[in-house]
Design an enzyme around this catalytic site. Structure first.
Site, PDB file in Angstrom:
ATOM      1  CG  ASP A 386      -3.047 -58.668  33.537  1.00 38.59           C
ATOM      2  OD1 ASP A 386      -3.088 -57.962  34.551  1.00 38.59           O
ATOM      3  OD2 ASP A 386      -2.439 -59.756  33.473  1.00 38.59           O
TER       4      ASP A 386
HETATM    5  P1  NAP Z   1      -6.032 -61.783  34.501  1.00 44.89           P
HETATM    6  O1  NAP Z   1      -5.352 -60.493  34.278  1.00 44.89           O
HETATM    7  O2  NAP Z   1      -5.233 -62.975  34.810  1.00 44.89           O
HETATM    8  O3  NAP Z   1      -7.077 -61.523  35.686  1.00 44.89           O
HETATM    9  C1  NAP Z   1      -8.029 -62.462  36.037  1.00 44.89           C
HETATM   10  C2  NAP Z   1      -8.761 -61.953  37.248  1.00 44.89           C
HETATM   11  O4  NAP Z   1      -9.804 -62.878  37.530  1.00 44.89           O
HETATM   12  C3  NAP Z   1      -7.886 -61.879  38.476  1.00 44.89           C
HETATM   13  O5  NAP Z   1      -7.583 -60.554  38.801  1.00 44.89           O
HETATM   14  C4  NAP Z   1      -8.711 -62.588  39.593  1.00 44.89           C
HETATM   15  O6  NAP Z   1      -8.899 -61.693  40.668  1.00 44.89           O
HETATM   16  C5  NAP Z   1     -10.043 -62.851  38.906  1.00 44.89           C
HETATM   17  N1  NAP Z   1     -10.595 -64.154  39.288  1.00 44.89           N
HETATM   18  C6  NAP Z   1      -9.956 -65.333  39.420  1.00 44.89           C
HETATM   19  N2  NAP Z   1     -10.804 -66.288  39.802  1.00 44.89           N
HETATM   20  C7  NAP Z   1     -12.029 -65.697  39.918  1.00 44.89           C
HETATM   21  C8  NAP Z   1     -13.315 -66.166  40.276  1.00 44.89           C
HETATM   22  N3  NAP Z   1     -13.527 -67.448  40.603  1.00 44.89           N
HETATM   23  N4  NAP Z   1     -14.341 -65.291  40.276  1.00 44.89           N
HETATM   24  C9  NAP Z   1     -14.127 -63.988  39.964  1.00 44.89           C
HETATM   25  N5  NAP Z   1     -12.927 -63.503  39.601  1.00 44.89           N
HETATM   26  C10 NAP Z   1     -11.885 -64.347  39.582  1.00 44.89           C
HETATM   27  O7  NAP Z   1      -6.987 -62.189  33.287  1.00 44.89           O
HETATM   28  P2  NAP Z   1      -7.287 -61.494  31.908  1.00 44.89           P
HETATM   29  O8  NAP Z   1      -7.743 -60.074  32.120  1.00 44.89           O
HETATM   30  O9  NAP Z   1      -8.168 -62.431  31.189  1.00 44.89           O
HETATM   31  O10 NAP Z   1      -5.888 -61.368  31.214  1.00 44.89           O
HETATM   32  C11 NAP Z   1      -5.193 -62.511  30.700  1.00 44.89           C
HETATM   33  C12 NAP Z   1      -3.724 -62.447  31.061  1.00 44.89           C
HETATM   34  O11 NAP Z   1      -3.086 -63.654  30.621  1.00 44.89           O
HETATM   35  C13 NAP Z   1      -3.003 -61.311  30.383  1.00 44.89           C
HETATM   36  O12 NAP Z   1      -1.971 -60.844  31.212  1.00 44.89           O
HETATM   37  C14 NAP Z   1      -2.420 -61.985  29.165  1.00 44.89           C
HETATM   38  O13 NAP Z   1      -1.315 -61.311  28.623  1.00 44.89           O
HETATM   39  C15 NAP Z   1      -2.023 -63.312  29.753  1.00 44.89           C
HETATM   40  N6  NAP Z   1      -1.817 -64.267  28.676  1.00 44.89           N
HETATM   41  C16 NAP Z   1      -2.894 -64.757  28.012  1.00 44.89           C
HETATM   42  C17 NAP Z   1      -2.686 -65.565  26.925  1.00 44.89           C
HETATM   43  C18 NAP Z   1      -3.817 -66.083  26.087  1.00 44.89           C
HETATM   44  O14 NAP Z   1      -3.540 -66.680  25.065  1.00 44.89           O
HETATM   45  N7  NAP Z   1      -5.060 -65.864  26.474  1.00 44.89           N
HETATM   46  C19 NAP Z   1      -1.386 -65.902  26.545  1.00 44.89           C
HETATM   47  C20 NAP Z   1      -0.323 -65.380  27.267  1.00 44.89           C
HETATM   48  C21 NAP Z   1      -0.565 -64.577  28.340  1.00 44.89           C
HETATM   49  P3  NAP Z   1      -9.197 -62.281  42.130  1.00 44.89           P
HETATM   50  O15 NAP Z   1      -8.097 -63.214  42.452  1.00 44.89           O
HETATM   51  O16 NAP Z   1      -9.273 -61.068  42.994  1.00 44.89           O
HETATM   52  O17 NAP Z   1     -10.531 -62.966  42.039  1.00 44.89           O
END
Ligand code: NAP
Length: 463
Positions: A386
């Protein structure tokens, strides 16, 4: 007696100072460890000071409480870092339950001789404590996926929810005016307990970390109210610190996702968009081998690594460090682009990369890395989705539209490591993976980076 009272006061003042210093030190990676120690020491002093209090009638019960708390607390402290948001929610639930129980016992001990001001504070304590208790349990359940993550909404929901809260406030007003109406008190607990559940039902899993931070704020405020009731300055200060820091954190998280509070609380965001995900399966992506990626990486002069939740899941930070070393040794300028909400809690990536001893100076904030990411030869996306999704800038219909992203799509070449074509947390398609400049490296992040390191260090080279 006077001596022990003075000792308690001094202990509390030192504990208060340590709490404030702890928050200050926690705000920078270089002093964060000291901040944790200061917080722990402050809490230990606060507990010791309270144990010296001569009002304590039975130390046996206190000892039982300490043992029970340790039995629950020690395993809670050992959960995986990816489970910290739900673990934090559980801590808030326990804290809020405690505040509610103390408020309840204080009411029954004092009623009907309660001044209107004291009854108002006590009501606030019990209302916030009860709703935080069930709200936090619901939030933890959603994040742990023992409850459905998707938002459950129905017509008139906001009206019903706000009506329920108004009912609780109405009961509080009656009790402030007539504290002898003891029979009404259970309603002051029960209605907010129901409200806590109803508050979380319409909120999707994607917004849960922000909501947990908001519940943290409520738990802090209820503890501060308890401080007024018990006449404890330490509790008032600690509760106020907790309440305000939780609130500030929620604001930072909302800003980083370009969401307003009302949008988080009433928006129904976080629904898995199965249609978009389905479309994604049909689109072609290009994939590369570790050998191909390693040869492009070693020829690069600037590489931007963008870590995300997948790096945390794979626990790939130490392999990432090896990659950083291997590339730096070849004279490649490697920097990390840190998105404020990458992963599942603020600072998640900083903590993991610091654990692997990657220099803080190479962890670059989103705005700074975006400034010159177009000059990077390679953007290596490690389990982020994301936070690098260009739809946030281009697609007005996207639920993440407006969220600032790390512009990995601007780099000359993009390598994206993930296990499948599945979407990220927001459940939406990511155009970055279908771009002409992007090559996917499918697999677990730790394994793929291990292969890259092997290739760069002149490993087998066989595929
Ligand atoms: P993300 O959008 O959740 O994507 C993570 C990606 O990692 C997934 O597409 C997954 O694809 C891949 N993945 C999972 N396990 C894996 C592994 N073992 N090896 C390789 N890839 C792996 O993560 P992000 O880009 O870090 O974004 C964070 C999200 O969390 C945002 O939507 C944000 O708004 C939300 N959020 C974060 C917080 C915060 O405080 N950090 C708070 C509220 C909301 P596969 O399944 O294909 O592997």
């Amino acid at each position: 007696m006077i001596f022990s009272e003075n000792l308690i006061e001094v202990t509390y003042i030192i504990a208060t100072a340590l709490f404030i210093l702890s928050l200050k030190w926690l705000s920078s990676p270089t002093t964060a460890r000291r901040g944790v120690w200061a917080g722990e020491l402050g809490m230990a002093l606060a507990i010791c000071g309270t144990l010296l209090y001569r009002g304590i009638v039975d130390y046996k019960l206190v000892a039982i409480g300490l043992v029970l708390g340790a039995i629950i607390g020690v395993p809670l402290g050992k959960v995986a870092m990816t489970a910290v948001p739900q673990r934090t929610a559980l801590s808030h639930a326990f804290g809020a339950l405690c505040v509610t129980l103390v408020g309840t016992s204080e009411f029954y001990l004092r009623a009907p001789d309660i001044t209107p001001l004291m009854m108002a504070v006590l009501s606030m304590e019990v209302i916030l404590g009860s709703l935080t208790f069930t709200g936090s349990l619901m939030a933890a359940g959603k994040l742990q996926e023992v409850l459905p993550q998707r938002p459950i909404t129905y017509k008139g929901q906001n009206f019903v929810n706000l009506g329920t809260l108004a009912l609780a406030i109405g009961v509080a007003v009656i009790l402030v005016m007539h504290p002898d109406q003891v029979k009404l008190f259970p309603a002051l607990i029960f209605i907010p307990l129901v409200f806590g559940v109803m508050l979380i039902i319409p909120i999707g899993g994607a917004d849960m970390p922000t909501v947990i931070s908001l519940l943290n704020s409520y738990a802090g405020l209820s503890a501060a109210a308890m401080g007024f009731v018990l006449n404890s300055k330490l509790l008032i200060i600690a509760g106020a610190l907790d309440g305000s820091s939780g609130f500030i954190l929620s604001v930072i998280m909302s800003k980083a996702m370009n969401r307003s509070f009302t949008n988080v609380l009433f928006g129904g965001f976080g629904q898995i968009q199965s249609a978009a995900a389905g479309e994604q399966e049909a689109k072609p992506v290009k994939s590369a081998t570790a050998e191909e990626a390693a040869s492009i990486l070693s020829a690069a002069s600037r590489v931007a690594i963008v870590p995300g939740y997948g790096m945390a899941v794979a626990q790939a930070q130490h392999k990432v460090r090896e990659l950083y070393d291997a590339l730096s040794k070849r004279g490649v300028d490697v920097r990390f682009g840190i998105h404020p909400v990458a992963g599942r809690m603020p600072g998640h990536m900083n903590v993991l990369l610091a654990e692997a001893d990657i220099p803080y100076t190479d962890l670059v904030e989103m705005d700074d890395i975006n400034h010159d990411i177009a000059q990077a030869d390679v953007a290596l996306v490690v389990g982020a989705n994301d936070v690098v999704n260009p739809a946030a800038k281009t697609d007005q219909s996207s639920p993440i539209y407006g969220m600032p992203i790390i512009e990995a799509d601007k780099a000359r070449t993009v390598f994206a490591i993930k296990r499948s074509k599945n979407p990220g947390f927001a459940g939406i398609d990511n155009e970055l993976y279908f771009s002409d400049r992007t090559w996917m490296l499918f697999g677990d992040a730790k394994a793929v980076i291990g292969e890259l390191v092997k290739e760069l260090s002149g490993g087998s080279g066989m595929h």
